[in-house]
Write a protein that holds these residues in place. Structure first.
Motif, short mmCIF file in Angstrom:
data_model
loop_
_atom_site.label_atom_id
_atom_site.label_comp_id
_atom_site.label_asym_id
_atom_site.label_seq_id
_atom_site.Cartn_x
_atom_site.Cartn_y
_atom_site.Cartn_z
N UNK A 196 -11.59 8.05 -63.79
CA UNK A 196 -12.89 8.01 -64.46
C UNK A 196 -13.91 8.77 -63.61
N UNK A 197 -14.71 9.60 -64.25
CA UNK A 197 -15.67 10.41 -63.49
C UNK A 197 -16.74 9.51 -62.88
N UNK A 198 -17.40 10.02 -61.84
CA UNK A 198 -18.39 9.16 -61.18
C UNK A 198 -19.60 8.90 -62.09
N UNK A 199 -19.87 9.83 -63.00
CA UNK A 199 -20.98 9.62 -63.94
C UNK A 199 -20.63 8.45 -64.88
N UNK A 200 -19.40 8.50 -65.43
CA UNK A 200 -18.98 7.40 -66.31
C UNK A 200 -18.87 6.08 -65.54
N UNK A 201 -18.42 6.19 -64.31
CA UNK A 201 -18.28 4.99 -63.46
C UNK A 201 -19.65 4.29 -63.34
N UNK A 202 -20.68 5.09 -63.10
CA UNK A 202 -22.03 4.55 -62.98
C UNK A 202 -22.45 3.85 -64.28
N UNK A 203 -22.17 4.52 -65.42
CA UNK A 203 -22.52 3.92 -66.72
C UNK A 203 -21.76 2.62 -66.95
N UNK A 204 -20.49 2.61 -66.58
CA UNK A 204 -19.67 1.41 -66.79
C UNK A 204 -20.19 0.25 -65.92
N UNK A 205 -20.60 0.57 -64.69
CA UNK A 205 -21.15 -0.49 -63.83
C UNK A 205 -22.47 -1.01 -64.41
N UNK A 206 -23.24 -0.10 -65.03
CA UNK A 206 -24.48 -0.52 -65.71
C UNK A 206 -24.16 -1.45 -66.87
N UNK A 207 -23.12 -1.10 -67.64
CA UNK A 207 -22.67 -1.98 -68.73
C UNK A 207 -22.26 -3.34 -68.17
N UNK A 208 -21.52 -3.33 -67.04
CA UNK A 208 -21.04 -4.59 -66.45
C UNK A 208 -22.22 -5.47 -66.02
N UNK A 209 -23.22 -4.83 -65.46
CA UNK A 209 -24.41 -5.58 -65.03
C UNK A 209 -25.05 -6.32 -66.22
N UNK A 210 -25.24 -5.59 -67.32
CA UNK A 210 -25.85 -6.21 -68.50
C UNK A 210 -24.96 -7.34 -69.01
N UNK A 211 -23.66 -7.11 -69.05
CA UNK A 211 -22.72 -8.13 -69.53
C UNK A 211 -22.73 -9.35 -68.60
N UNK A 212 -22.72 -9.11 -67.28
CA UNK A 212 -22.66 -10.22 -66.33
C UNK A 212 -23.91 -11.10 -66.40
N UNK A 213 -25.04 -10.44 -66.70
CA UNK A 213 -26.30 -11.18 -66.82
C UNK A 213 -26.22 -12.23 -67.93
N UNK A 214 -25.54 -11.87 -69.01
CA UNK A 214 -25.46 -12.76 -70.19
C UNK A 214 -24.29 -13.74 -70.11
#
Ligand code: SF4
Ligand code: SF4
Length: 358
Positions: A196-214
């Motif tokens: 996975x590219x580092x750009x997508x990796x960053x987006x996926x971690x952003x998705x994980x943050x939002x998911x983990x919050x909820x």
């Protein structure tokens, strides 16, 4: 600061009934003339670990359920007070296996699930029927009241499926879901183009943050994503939130990114002590030296404990103390385990000033 291991994976076999594309141990059904550690050797290592720091021990492989003595080992370890987990691909789980898990007091099972459908998972695991095996294992675990973690590995071929795999892990009744971006070691070396590219990796971690919050039920964590700790700090600061991570009661979660050689380690099936299962450089071998000696005195572990030794962006980064970058990725891609993590696209402030970029 004193460093003691709190979590150690012990590879008890190199054999496996699957043939996964990302496998670090090149596992297959035969040992190819290199026998696994004997029962006696495994028990001696377990004794050493318990005496030294009594970490959580994960019996891993290959596929640990292929060992005839796996529950002899598990029973021995738990009787001596170990907190034990077994990591399995799930395909060999039966009623009998579940009864033995309960009888020997194994705390939790780690299962691998890399797709929300049979097509995606079986493609990743290179075996038709693997998906059905995992789903069946989760059913048996629920029936027997056995807790399980679902570990999911992702590359370009299944990254689109991440949110669905998360939802499936929840539906299947997992206690925890760990999302993992493949590190290129073992068979993974052939996977460079699939990473996975580092750009997508960053987006996926952003998705994980939002998911983990909820998320309130599942324990969730992006495994081996050291820079998630940077992402969490950045995003929670932006949002003015106090973000608290949850972790298991029986094991201390790492309170920072990469903790190789600080609180975790990996012992392979030949007795080599490595920083983690994706870091193919041994600090020593248990057939020659004690675990304590290797852990406390090896140059490799001493270097890995010192963030001041990091180079490149990680060495200049204001987040280095809580992140540290993935040392295994730096090693496999840059050939230098103290270099910057090649899968983080953050540019540290100091670095920006040096490069005169804003
Ligand atoms: S070196 Fe990388 S793969 Fe190993 S524990 Fe650290 S973050 Fe995980
Ligand atoms: S540059 Fe290195 S230390 Fe900084 S956030 Fe990225 S991986 Fe972490």
């Amino acid at each position: 600061m004193e460093f003691k291991p709190k979590w150690i994976a012990l590879e008890v076999t190199r054999r496996c009934n699957l043939n996964c594309i990302h496998c670090r141990s090149h596992s297959e059904m035969s040992t190819n003339g290199h026998p696994d550690l004997s029962t006696k050797e495994v028990l001696r290592i377990i004794d050493e670990l318990i005496d030294y720091s009594n970490p959580v021990i994960v019996l891993s492989g290959g596929e640990p359920l292929l060992r005839d003595d796996i529950f002899e080992i598990a029973g021995y370890a738990t009787q001596k007070g170990a907190r034990l987990s077994i990591a399995t691909n799930g395909t060999l789980v039966t009623d009998e296996v579940c009864k033995n898990i309960k009888k020997t007091g194994v705390k939790i099972i780690s299962l691998s699930l890399d797709g929300s459908t049979a097509d995606i998972h079986d493609n990743f695991r290179n075996q038709k029927g693997a998906f059905e095996g995992v789903v069946n294992a989760t059913r048996l675990f629920r029936e027997h009241g056995i807790e399980f973690i679902i570990n999911s590995s992702f590359t370009k071929r299944n990254q689109h499926d991440i949110p669905k795999v998360y939802r499936l892990a929840k539906e299947l009744g997992a206690t925890a879901w760990y999302m993992f971006m493949v590190v290129p070691t073992g068979r993974g070396e052939d996977l460079l183009r699939e990473l996975i590219s580092k750009e997508d990796y960053e987006d996926i971690l952003g998705w994980h943050y939002q998911m983990e919050k909820e998320e309130r039920d599942l324990l969730v964590r992006p495994a081996c994503a050291a820079h998630y700790y940077r992402v969490v700090l950045q995003k929670s600061k932006e949002e003015g939130l106090k973000f608290e991570r949850r972790s298991f009661k029986f094991s201390t979660g790492g309170a920072k990114g990469c903790v190789v050689g600080q609180i975790i380690s990996f012992i392979d099936v030949d007795g080599n002590v490595l920083p983690c299962s994706y870091f193919p450089k041994a600090a020593g071998n248990l057939k020659e030296r004690s675990f304590k000696d290797i852990w406390e005195n090896s140059e490799l572990f001493q270097e890995l404990r010192d963030p001041k030794k990091h180079r490149g962006k990680c060495g200049s980064c204001e987040y280095n103390n809580i992140c540290g970058g993935c040392r295994a990725r730096a090693y496999s891609i840059n050939g230098d385990y103290l270099d910057e993590d090649p899968f983080c696209n953050y540019v540290p402030l100091k670095y920006r000033r040096t490069l005169h970029v804003s």
